[in-house]
Motif scaffolding. Structure first.
Motif, PDB file in Angstrom:
ATOM      1  N   UNK A  54       0.826  -1.203   0.000  1.00 57.76           N
ATOM      2  CA  UNK A  54       0.000   0.000   0.000  1.00 57.76           C
ATOM      3  C   UNK A  54       0.863   1.256   0.000  1.00 57.76           C
ATOM      4  N   UNK A  55       0.208   2.406  -0.218  1.00 56.33           N
ATOM      5  CA  UNK A  55       0.849   3.715  -0.097  1.00 56.33           C
ATOM      6  C   UNK A  55       0.173   4.460   1.036  1.00 56.33           C
ATOM      7  N   UNK A  56       0.995   5.110   1.842  1.00 53.50           N
ATOM      8  CA  UNK A  56       0.486   5.836   2.997  1.00 53.50           C
ATOM      9  C   UNK A  56       0.113   7.276   2.612  1.00 53.50           C
ATOM     10  N   UNK A  57      -1.065   7.706   3.050  1.00 48.63           N
ATOM     11  CA  UNK A  57      -1.496   9.101   2.893  1.00 48.63           C
ATOM     12  C   UNK A  57      -1.992   9.598   4.250  1.00 48.63           C
ATOM     13  N   UNK A  58      -2.004  10.917   4.411  1.00 43.49           N
ATOM     14  CA  UNK A  58      -2.640  11.477   5.609  1.00 43.49           C
ATOM     15  C   UNK A  58      -3.308  12.795   5.269  1.00 43.49           C
ATOM     16  N   UNK A  59      -4.502  13.006   5.842  1.00 43.98           N
ATOM     17  CA  UNK A  59      -5.090  14.343   5.831  1.00 43.98           C
ATOM     18  C   UNK A  59      -4.575  15.045   7.081  1.00 43.98           C
ATOM     19  N   UNK A  60      -4.259  16.317   6.942  1.00 39.74           N
ATOM     20  CA  UNK A  60      -3.610  17.072   8.024  1.00 39.74           C
ATOM     21  C   UNK A  60      -4.323  18.418   8.139  1.00 39.74           C
ATOM     22  N   UNK A  61      -4.907  18.680   9.295  1.00 45.78           N
ATOM     23  CA  UNK A  61      -5.589  19.973   9.467  1.00 45.78           C
ATOM     24  C   UNK A  61      -5.062  20.684  10.702  1.00 45.78           C
ATOM     25  N   UNK A  62      -5.011  21.996  10.609  1.00 44.21           N
ATOM     26  CA  UNK A  62      -4.578  22.821  11.745  1.00 44.21           C
ATOM     27  C   UNK A  62      -5.764  23.670  12.201  1.00 44.21           C
ATOM     28  N   UNK A  63      -5.972  23.681  13.527  1.00 48.41           N
ATOM     29  CA  UNK A  63      -7.120  24.353  14.147  1.00 48.41           C
ATOM     30  C   UNK A  63      -6.639  25.330  15.203  1.00 48.41           C
ATOM     31  N   UNK A  64      -7.451  26.370  15.442  1.00 46.10           N
ATOM     32  CA  UNK A  64      -7.089  27.312  16.505  1.00 46.10           C
ATOM     33  C   UNK A  64      -7.084  26.619  17.859  1.00 46.10           C
ATOM     34  N   UNK A  65      -7.987  25.651  18.059  1.00 42.27           N
ATOM     35  CA  UNK A  65      -8.046  24.962  19.354  1.00 42.27           C
ATOM     36  C   UNK A  65      -8.633  23.561  19.172  1.00 42.27           C
ATOM     37  N   UNK A  66      -8.421  22.718  20.175  1.00 41.59           N
ATOM     38  CA  UNK A  66      -9.020  21.376  20.196  1.00 41.59           C
ATOM     39  C   UNK A  66     -10.546  21.485  20.135  1.00 41.59           C
ATOM     40  N   UNK A  67     -11.094  22.437  20.886  1.00 40.21           N
ATOM     41  CA  UNK A  67     -12.554  22.583  20.912  1.00 40.21           C
ATOM     42  C   UNK A  67     -13.115  22.923  19.529  1.00 40.21           C
ATOM     43  N   UNK A  68     -12.394  23.731  18.759  1.00 35.63           N
ATOM     44  CA  UNK A  68     -12.848  24.034  17.385  1.00 35.63           C
ATOM     45  C   UNK A  68     -12.866  22.768  16.543  1.00 35.63           C
ATOM     46  N   UNK A  69     -11.825  21.935  16.693  1.00 32.17           N
ATOM     47  CA  UNK A  69     -11.788  20.679  15.943  1.00 32.17           C
ATOM     48  C   UNK A  69     -12.974  19.781  16.313  1.00 32.17           C
ATOM     49  N   UNK A  70     -13.207  19.604  17.611  1.00 30.51           N
ATOM     50  CA  UNK A  70     -14.297  18.721  18.050  1.00 30.51           C
ATOM     51  C   UNK A  70     -15.639  19.233  17.544  1.00 30.51           C
ATOM     52  N   UNK A  71     -15.817  20.561  17.587  1.00 23.42           N
ATOM     53  CA  UNK A  71     -17.083  21.141  17.099  1.00 23.42           C
ATOM     54  C   UNK A  71     -17.267  20.817  15.612  1.00 23.42           C
ATOM     55  N   UNK A  72     -16.186  20.871  14.837  1.00 26.13           N
ATOM     56  CA  UNK A  72     -16.290  20.540  13.399  1.00 26.13           C
ATOM     57  C   UNK A  72     -16.735  19.085  13.214  1.00 26.13           C
ATOM     58  N   UNK A  73     -16.158  18.166  14.021  1.00 24.76           N
ATOM     59  CA  UNK A  73     -16.513  16.749  13.841  1.00 24.76           C
ATOM     60  C   UNK A  73     -17.999  16.492  14.106  1.00 24.76           C
ATOM     61  N   UNK A  74     -18.653  17.411  14.833  1.00 28.54           N
ATOM     62  CA  UNK A  74     -20.086  17.250  15.132  1.00 28.54           C
ATOM     63  C   UNK A  74     -20.962  18.098  14.216  1.00 28.54           C
TER      64      UNK A  74
END
Ligand code: HEM
Length: 109
Positions: A54-74
């Motif tokens: 296989x070939x390895x890939x990754x999506x990589x995102x940068x957020x102002x805060x953990x809480x902003x990331x969690x809010x996006x996932x919901x």
């Protein structure tokens, strides 16, 4: 600041299909509060070991805060971006692998 990464193992020969999905996807991040940056990363081919080649890939995102990331996932933006993601199992070796990081130091030139 918080970095969220999701790693994908894409079966040998399916790389173009995977990359085309990402190039042509519906984009819903720009309006999300706290979202700063997205990268799609391509790693090396993996041929040794017990797993299928296989070939390895990754999506990589940068957020102002953990809480902003969690809010996006919901959020509706997350749901819309992923509505087709579950239908493509045949191109992967196993499932995606999430890793999240609190940023401790940022240094640039
Ligand atoms: C919390 C875990 C996850 C994170 C951090 C994440 C991250 C992302 C990001 C940032 C995007 C782009 C969204 C946009 O442009 O609006 C995206 C899309 C996508 N994600 Fe995820 N994701 C997660 C879960 C998953 C899972 C479980 C899968 C299952 C295979 C998956 C597969 C995909 C695919 C294939 C796309 C391209 C869009 C499309 O399907 O057309 N993601 N993801």
């Amino acid at each position: 600041m918080y970095i969220a990464m999701n790693r994908f193992r894409v079966k040998a020969g399916m790389e173009n299909e995977f990359e085309t999905i990402w190039m042509n996807r519906e984009r819903h991040l720009n309006e999300v509060p706290g979202y700063l940056e997205f990268k799609l990363l391509k790693g090396g081919e993996v041929k040794e070991g017990t797993e299928e080649d296989h070939t390895l890939y990754a999506s990589h995102t940068i957020w102002e805060s953990y809480d902003d990331f969690v809010a996006w996932t919901k959020s509706e933006a997350f749901r819309l971006a992923h509505k087709g993601a579950g239908d493509r199992k045949p191109i992967y070796v196993g499932g995606p692998h999430f890793e999240g990081f609190e940023v401790l130091l940022t240094e640039s030139r």
